[in-house]
Write an enzyme that holds these catalytic residues in place. Structure first.
Site, PDB file in Angstrom:
ATOM      1  NE  ARG A  34      -4.057  -1.899   2.292  1.00  0.00           N
ATOM      2  CZ  ARG A  34      -5.233  -1.752   1.675  1.00  0.00           C
ATOM      3  NH1 ARG A  34      -5.494  -0.619   1.038  1.00  0.00           N
ATOM      4  NH2 ARG A  34      -6.133  -2.709   1.698  1.00  0.00           N
TER       5      ARG A  34
ATOM      6  CD  GLU B 215      -3.748  -4.955   3.614  1.00  0.00           C
ATOM      7  OE1 GLU B 215      -4.856  -5.291   3.142  1.00  0.00           O
ATOM      8  OE2 GLU B 215      -3.277  -3.805   3.515  1.00  0.00           O
TER       9      GLU B 215
ATOM     10  CD  GLU C 115      -8.817  -2.028  -0.404  1.00  0.00           C
ATOM     11  OE1 GLU C 115      -8.457  -1.290   0.526  1.00  0.00           O
ATOM     12  OE2 GLU C 115      -8.940  -3.264  -0.292  1.00  0.00           O
TER      13      GLU C 115
ATOM     14  CG  ASP D  60     -15.016   7.977 -10.102  1.00  0.00           C
ATOM     15  OD1 ASP D  60     -15.770   8.454 -10.977  1.00  0.00           O
ATOM     16  OD2 ASP D  60     -14.728   8.568  -9.049  1.00  0.00           O
TER      17      ASP D  60
ATOM     18  CG  HIS E 126     -17.894  -2.077   3.668  1.00  0.00           C
ATOM     19  ND1 HIS E 126     -16.768  -1.848   4.439  1.00  0.00           N
ATOM     20  CD2 HIS E 126     -18.907  -2.291   4.547  1.00  0.00           C
ATOM     21  CE1 HIS E 126     -17.085  -1.932   5.725  1.00  0.00           C
ATOM     22  NE2 HIS E 126     -18.382  -2.202   5.815  1.00  0.00           N
TER      23      HIS E 126
ATOM     24  CB  CYS F 115     -13.950  -3.287  -1.987  1.00  0.00           C
ATOM     25  SG  CYS F 115     -12.628  -2.095  -1.742  1.00  0.00           S
TER      26      CYS F 115
END
Length: 803
Positions: A450, A479, A490, A547, A769, A771
């Site tokens: 990330r 993760e 995501e 988007d 959420h 995702c």
């Protein structure tokens, strides 16, 4: 026209050799009518023809008793509803062996001289060509010799005279005058021109003016369906006579006018007239390209309402031929395989006409035929891939008729087949090297941190270029969790948000137009632009809606050309751009250039500009010449159009060429497929970003619930509030819950939207959420509280309540 306006608009594969292949439409219709008397008699005719001289065998084709009989039966069945004695007047004109030489009789069928019939010319080039041929590339006045127009009879009836006759007929019940007008007017192409030509003494040989009195045509057709049955039958009888006349040499402009007028006949909306309609369409489809050129330019002058009716009538004809409500109404499909190709080619002419107007007469979506969503699209696609510009018809030769939903299915299945093929090859390679197969080899596995999202993503996609067409799976280092779709979405959301941030410098956000455009700053490495292109390709490939706010011009450039050229020296991403394209990105600058074009003073003295443009790059002002020695060439009243065009081309093409070329190659590294040839730029945008048209009622019907029932009070409050929202608030809600305010191609149902019950206090705001397209909603006690909290939440979504 653009690449996505099908090549069929100007030229496409020839009509497939259906029954009676090579037989002129007039001769076939002649046989179809003759067969009404007896299928057995047609069979005897076939034997007589087979015993003819050998030199005539190639000029004549045997009659088709089954097809023509079925066609006749369809007409007779239709007559029961609308034309009670339709078969009787067909039989009247069906004196097959009596008085063939009497060509002056209005009811006499004429067998044309087969020697004078030309082969059917192609209407559409192969859609897979790199450069599309535009219908408007033909000169306005064609140089081909124009055959002399025959002298027309004098007809003096005006619109007012006709309307008076109709009113008198309605009040008195005596329709003789109206009947005589219709039967005379539609008895031949010459009579049609005599009635509806503005001036019978003028040739009207230009594309600019068809010479048709459109008002008179509209009045006559509007009144037709309200006349008695014998009047309507007389019109159809006359049309048959016109279609069966003998053609010698090329069509005259009067013939083209007659075709243009006959196409507007509202009777062709009735299935009982489809046999006649099909032959009309076949003759029009078989015209030369030069004749089509005239019809296209004349058609663009038709009013929007009438134009839409013509398109809808053709679409209905194709749909009912594919899936007839009453199959017995039509000849068997195997006997009339030319019906659909003929109608589609004529529809292509209207699509070409629509594309010549800006703005278009009707939306490009009005040419979609949703019936095609239910046929074997992949078979159509494979036929098109295998046979291309051959005699085999495929709807993919005419992509304007295929809906975006159907095109998405084609692209997805083509993508899946490529994914499977690549994964299978990877598996075979492993086994051949006697290595243990690993399931991960079947996927494009992307592992990123990330904290280094962009650089890690760039490295992963660069290392795994050979795997880009495999199914995408994303893992965030450190993760736990399996990617069931949420992590992939995501990854897209976070990456797009970071890359398009103004501080990143790759794209410039224009507030006036609410869109991003490529930064023209020069840099040493354009690989990050390639990454953005690959991301867009992966989104299309994996059915993820992004988007992203690019102007329409971007998608036009992305399809220039739609297939990556083999020669790497070929320029890519370069397209014709106009001031309208600049308006969509930099409206203020475009307005200033528009003012320059309309300025009435002395441009050179008042503006004191040269063919030079200045740009700031990292605090330094740099100048660029728009043409050689542009800094020494003043902009004048005479050359200002050239200046504006070069300026627009510089901003949208040349100044960002390296950036966009990297973006182009990134997109096509994932989406390299012939299926892209089926798409318009607007459709590519919808595939990438989704559709802007919202239907919250459809979302309500498809929403899933967790912890709630759809009958619960909170849920009922929620939908009462949402359905009452303004469009702006509805978009904010969608963006809050899904990360985008647009809808996937498949509609709201494809969102898999879920509302979950939040066990938190009702003092809390809703949480999303994105995702998983999931909204967590506390059980608010009343509608007022729910509305207040929901509006606060969706209006402050950035960095607040967004996970």
């Amino acid at each position: 026209m653009s690449l996505q306006s099908p090549p069929a608009a100007t030229a496409a594969a020839d009509l497939p050799p259906g029954p009676g292949a090579g037989l002129p439409p007039s001769a076939e219709l002649n046989q179809g009518s003759a067969a009404l008397s007896s299928a057995q008699e047609s069979g005897e005719d076939e034997e007589e023809e087979e015993e003819g001289e050998k030199e005539k065998e190639r000029e004549k084709l045997p009659p088709i008793p089954s097809a023509s009989s079925a066609a006749a039966e369809g007409l007779e069945r239709g007559a029961k509803n609308q034309f009670s004695t339709f078969s009787s007047f067909i039989t009247t004109i069906n004196q097959k062996k009596e008085g063939i030489g009497n060509r002056n009789s209005p009811t006499q069928l004429v067998i044309p001289n087969i020697k004078n019939v030309r082969d059917l010319p192609p209407i559409c080039l192969d859609v897979r060509q790199k450069q599309r041929i535009s219908i408007d590339t033909l000169p306005q006045e064609l140089k081909a010799p124009i055959p002399p127009e025959p002298s027309l009879p004098v007809r003096t009836k005006t619109v007012k005279d006709f309307e008076d006759d109709v009113e008198k007929a309605k009040s008195s019940g005596d329709w003789k005058a109206v009947h005589d007008f219709y039967s005379t007017t539609f008895d031949s192409f010459m009579e049609i021109n005599a009635a509806f030509k503005k001036d019978t003494s003028s040739p009207f040989n230009t594309t600019e003016d068809s010479g048709i009195n459109a008002k008179f045509v509209n009045v006559v057709y509007d009144a037709l369906l309200n006349t008695p049955q014998d009047v309507q039958k007389s019109v159809l009888k006359g049309i048959i006579n016109g279609l069966l006349q003998e053609w010698k040499g090329p069509r005259t402009k009067d013939d083209l006018r007659a075709y243009c007028i006959l196409l507007q006949n509202p009777q062709f909306s009735n299935t009982s007239t489809y046999v006649i309609y099909a032959h009309l369409l076949r003759q029009i489809a078989a015209l030369t390209e030069a004749d089509h050129h005239f019809l296209v330019h004349w058609s663009k002058k038709i009013s929007q309402k009438r134009f839409k009716q013509l398109v809808d009538r053709l679409l209905q004809f194709i749909s009912l031929r594919l899936f007839p409500a009453k199959p017995e109404e039509f000849p068997p499909m195997v006997k009339c395989t030319w019906w659909i190709p003929s109608a589609t080619k004529v529809l292509a002419l209207f699509n070409a006409a629509n594309s010549l107007i800006s703005p278009p007469i009707i939306s490009y979506t009005d040419f979609y035929n949703s019936t095609l969503d239910h046929i074997d699209l992949m078979e159509e696609y494979h036929n098109w891939q295998c046979y291309g510009n051959s005699h085999r018809f495929s709807f993919c030769q005419y992509p304007f008729i295929i809906s975006i939903a159907a095109k998405k299915v084609i692209i997805q299945r083509d993508s899946e087949q490529q994914m499977i093929s690549i994964a299978r090859q990877s598996l075979v390679d492993k086994v051949s090297r006697r290595q243990k197969p690993d399931m991960n080899m079947l996927f494009l596995n992307v592992k990123v941190r990330r904290t280094h999202l962009v650089s890690d993503s760039l490295d992963e996609l660069a290392r795994k270029r050979a795997d880009l067409k495999k199914k995408l799976k994303v893992t965030f280092v450190g993760e736990a969790g399996l990617d069931m779709g949420g992590l992939t979405k995501e990854w897209f959301l976070l990456l797009i948000r970071q890359i398009f941030h103004p501080d990143y410098g790759m794209f410039t956000y224009h507030k006036d137009s609410h869109c991003h455009w490529f930064s023209s700053f020069k840099c040493d490495n354009y690989s990050e632009f390639r990454l953005v292109g690959a991301l867009m390709g992966l989104a299309v490939y994996n059915s993820i809606t992004l988007d992203i706010r690019f102007p329409p011009c971007c998608y036009k450039k992305l399809l220039s050309p739609p297939i990556v050229p083999c020669d790497h020296n070929t320029l890519v991403g370069i397209c014709d751009v106009t001031l309208d394209d600049l308006f969509q990105i930099m409206p203020e600058l475009a307005h200033g250039l528009s003012e320059l074009l309309s300025y009435e003073g002395n441009v050179e003295e008042d503006f004191y500009s040269t063919f030079q443009v200045f740009q700031e790059e990292f605090g330094v002002i740099k100048s660029y010449n728009l043409k050689p020695n542009g800094d020494k060439i003043p902009v004048t009243n005479q050359n200002r159009k050239e200046y504006v065009q070069l300026y627009v081309d510089f901003l949208l093409n040349k100044s960002i060429y390296k950036q966009f070329a990297a973006f182009y190659y990134g997109f096509h590294s994932v989406c390299a497929s012939y299926a892209l040839l089926l798409l318009r730029p607007e459709e590519v945008e919808i595939l990438v970003c989704g559709s802007p048209e919202l239907d919250m009622s459809a979302l309500q019907r498809s929403t899933q619930y967790e912890g709630y029932q759809k009958t619960d009070l909170t849920i009922r409050y929620f939908w009462d509030v949402v359905l009452g929202f303004s469009l702006d608030l509805q978009k904010k809600l969608l963006h809050f819950a899904t990360g985008s305010d647009r809808v996937p191609v498949g509609g709201m149902a494809d969102l898999n939207f879920k509302i979950s019950k939040s066990e938190t206090s009702t003092n809390w705001l809703p949480v999303a959420h994105t995702c998983f397209n999931q909204l967590c909603l506390p059980p608010y006690k009343n509608k007022k509280e729910l509305k207040q909290k929901l509006i606060i939440g969706i209006s402050n979504a950035e960095g607040f309540g967004l996970e």
